[in-house]
Each structure stands twice: as structure tokens, then as C-alpha cells.
Design an enzyme around this catalytic site. Structure first.
Site, PDB file in Angstrom:
ATOM      1  N   SER A 242       0.848  -1.194   0.000  1.00 13.93           N
ATOM      2  CA  SER A 242       0.000   0.000   0.000  1.00 13.93           C
ATOM      3  C   SER A 242       0.883   1.244   0.000  1.00 13.93           C
ATOM      4  O   SER A 242       2.106   1.142  -0.024  1.00 13.93           O
ATOM      5  CB  SER A 242      -0.904  -0.016   1.232  1.00 13.93           C
ATOM      6  OG  SER A 242      -0.109   0.186   2.387  1.00 13.93           O
ATOM      7  N   LYS A 243       0.212   2.371   0.032  1.00 12.61           N
ATOM      8  CA  LYS A 243       0.913   3.662   0.033  1.00 12.61           C
ATOM      9  C   LYS A 243       1.973   3.750   1.121  1.00 12.61           C
ATOM     10  O   LYS A 243       3.041   4.297   0.943  1.00 12.61           O
ATOM     11  CB  LYS A 243      -0.126   4.763   0.303  1.00 12.61           C
ATOM     12  CG  LYS A 243      -0.390   5.632  -0.912  1.00 12.61           C
ATOM     13  CD  LYS A 243      -1.005   6.946  -0.487  1.00 12.61           C
ATOM     14  CE  LYS A 243      -2.402   6.693   0.002  1.00 12.61           C
ATOM     15  NZ  LYS A 243      -3.436   7.605  -0.233  1.00 12.61           N
TER      16      LYS A 243
END
Ligand code: GLU
Length: 311
Positions: A242-243
Site C-alpha cells: 500500500s501507500k
């Protein structure tokens, strides 16, 4: 396999931006369809009205085209199996519901978790609390399926045989939620059948949903497609990428001026589809000789893409 027999689909939910994990799954669904000479359907899974957004739908379609993918049917290109947005197919779900043995349920998620002593985020087995009638008929009511007993076996193309006793391990599951949104499990089964999907290639996070979907297909008299659940991209800590791991989303890459061929090359490297030295490749150049069974996840450093966006 004759070309006309393969009908695949990619079914994103427009509830967020496409991250690299979604992009890799989309690439694999597209490659599998194209290598088989088949058709690919783009279906927007926006049954969750509260979380789905039209601007995110437009964004994800733009991102996928930018990556070099295309589709034969979908909300933006039409086709004879539409509509291709779940929000426009609610009458189809209602029709299927009338063919199933169901009951109304007033249990809230919190009550169910407390009753089962389940941890946050964990989906407890439904023990049939409202089987004989809802405990709180004054509340908004959900609809559950009286799940038939027995063991279901699904032979996944990548993960092998999956065996589950749904009634025992999941319980009577939701077909319609208390907020009146149609449940994913019902919508996906109706759409895959009515869109004549023969092959489902999707993320491994949905592997455990598949026996539920197969049970519904059987109850509704519909064929079961072939399934392939592809590995999710994991960060160095083993959690879904994810980010937070410094991996940019697809829109950020596109808007930052990255070349899509660099993104595709890294995705292909992370699957063992190309040599580690390949830095640039178009999606269509991966079709020849593609075999889903040959993917081998390889760790790559996704942060190099942050630089690709600036180069
Ligand atoms: N809409 C689901 C998602 O975005 C995918 C459902 C499916 O492929 O069956 O995770």
C-alpha cells in the site's frame, strides 16, 4: 481452446484509487483473456453506494487504458451483456433473491462479533440467530441465505483444490445488507452468470469467497466458471502493498509523467514474466506465450517507480 469460449472479466470497485496490486491483477486478467484469444469484460462493482464514486470509476478506467489494457465490453464501450455497472443491475439481484430460500436478520455486525468473541475485522461464523424470525423486527433488516449443508470443492487453476463446508465454516451469509445494499457474494454470482463469464482471474484475497459463490451458482442452476486466484503484492513486511510502503498508485504515476511501459515492466518482473534486466515493455508484448500457470512472484523494489514518475 476455441477463441469464442473464453470470457473473462475484471471487476474493480470504484471506492479508491488503483494501487499497483490492483494493476497487477488487472494485467493478469487481461493477459489470460488475450492469450486465450478471448473477450474481456470490464464490470464496475459499485453496489456499495456509500463508498463508490463516479469520479473514481472514470479515473480507474483512464489508468487501465494508460497502462495499455483494453476491454471488449464495459460501461464505457457497451456490449450485449450490460449494463456493466452493478448499481444499474439491482433488479437482476432482486430476481435471483426470489429464487433462494432466505430469511430476514436484524443482527448488527457488532452484536455478531461480541456474540462470537471475534476480533475486530474478523468475520464471525453466523450461528443462525434470526433463522426463526428477526430478533429485532423494528430495525432495518438484512437478508441471509439458508445455506445448504455439505462440503464444496473448487479446483483453482493456481491454488489447487479448495475445500470448504460453507454452512459450517461461514454460516448463513448475507445476500442483502441492513443498509439495503446488495451483498458482493450475490451480485458477483448473478453478474458472472448473466455475463456468461467462463474464467475468473482475481486477487487471492477472494479465494475464501469462492465456495460461497459456487454454492449460490448451484442453487440457481448456473455453471461454475474456472477460477484462478493470483498472488497479491506484498510489502517487505509481508502485508498487502500500500501507500504506506512508499508505492505510488497508478494515477499518481500517470499524472507524474511515468511511462506506462516502465510500470508494466516492473509488474512483469514481479511475476517472473520477464528477465530482471527488462526495464521497459508494452503490455501487448507480454501476450505471446503467456501462461498464467508460469507466474512466479519475485520481490522487486516498488520505490523505483516513484523515480520513474519524475524521469
Ligand atoms: N470488486 C472486487 C474488488 O475490487 C473484485 C471482485 C471479484 O473479482 O470477484 O476487490
Amino acid at each position: 481452446m476455441p477463441a469464442s469460449i473464453y470470457r473473462g472479466r475484471y471487476a474493480p470497485s470504484p471506492t479508491g484509487r488503483l494501487h499497483l496490486g490492483n494493476a497487477r491483477t488487472a494485467l493478469l486478467a487481461w493477459l489470460d483473456a488475450r492469450a486465450a484469444g478471448g473477450a474481456l469484460v470490464m464490470r464496475i462493482e459499485d453496489v456499495d453506494h456509500q463508498r463508490s464514486r463516479a469520479d473514481l470509476e472514470a479515473r480507474l478506467l483512464t489508468d487501465l487504458r494508460w497502462l495499455g489494457l483494453d476491454w471488449d465490453e464495459g460501461p464505457d464501450v457497451g456490449g450485449s451483456f450490460g449494463p456493466y455497472r452493478q448499481s444499474e443491475r439491482e433488479d437482476h439481484y432482486a430476481a435471483a433473491l426470489t429464487r433462494l430460500e432466505t430469511y430476514q436478520c436484524s443482527c448488527s455486525r457488532r452484536e455478531l462479533r461480541e456474540e462470537a468473541h471475534a476480533a475486530d475485522g474478523e468475520e464471525p461464523v453466523y450461528r443462525g440467530t434470526c433463522r426463526e424470525g428477526p430478533h429485532h423486527p423494528e430495525r432495518p433488516l438484512a437478508i441471509r441465505w439458508r445455506t445448504p449443508p455439505g462440503v464444496v470443492t473448487v479446483d483453482d487453476r493456481l491454488c489447487g483444490p479448495q475445500v470448504q463446508d460453507v454452512a459450517h465454516e461461514v454460516g448463513d451469509f448475507l445476500l442483502r445488507r441492513r443498509d439495503q445494499a446488495w451483498a458482493y457474494q450475490l451480485a458477483v454470482v448473478v453478474d458472472d452468470a448473466e455475463m456468461a463469464i467462463t474464467d475468473v482471474v482475481r486477487g487471492a484475497d477472494l479465494l475464501l469467497s469462492t465456495p460461497r459463490q459456487v454454492l449460490l451458482q448451484r442453487a440457481l442452476g448456473w455453471p461454475t466458471p474456472r477460477y484462478a486466484h493470483v498472488p497479491l503484492i506484498l510489502g517487505p513486511d509481508g502485508a498487502k502493498l500500500s501507500k504506506r510502503h512508499g508505492a505510488p498508485d497508478l494515477s499518481a504515476l500517470r499524472e507524474g509523467g511515468a511511462r506506462p511501459e516502465r510500470v508494466v515492466a516492473l509488474l512483469a518482473r514481479s511475476l517472473g514474466l520477464v528477465d530482471a534486466r527488462v526495464e521497459v515493455i508494452a503490455a501487448r508484448d507480454l501476450i505471446a506465450g503467456f501462461e498464467l500457470a508460469r507466474i512466479r512472484p519475485v520481490a522487486v523494489d516498488w520505490r523505483v517507480l516513484a523515480d520513474a514518475a519524475r524521469s
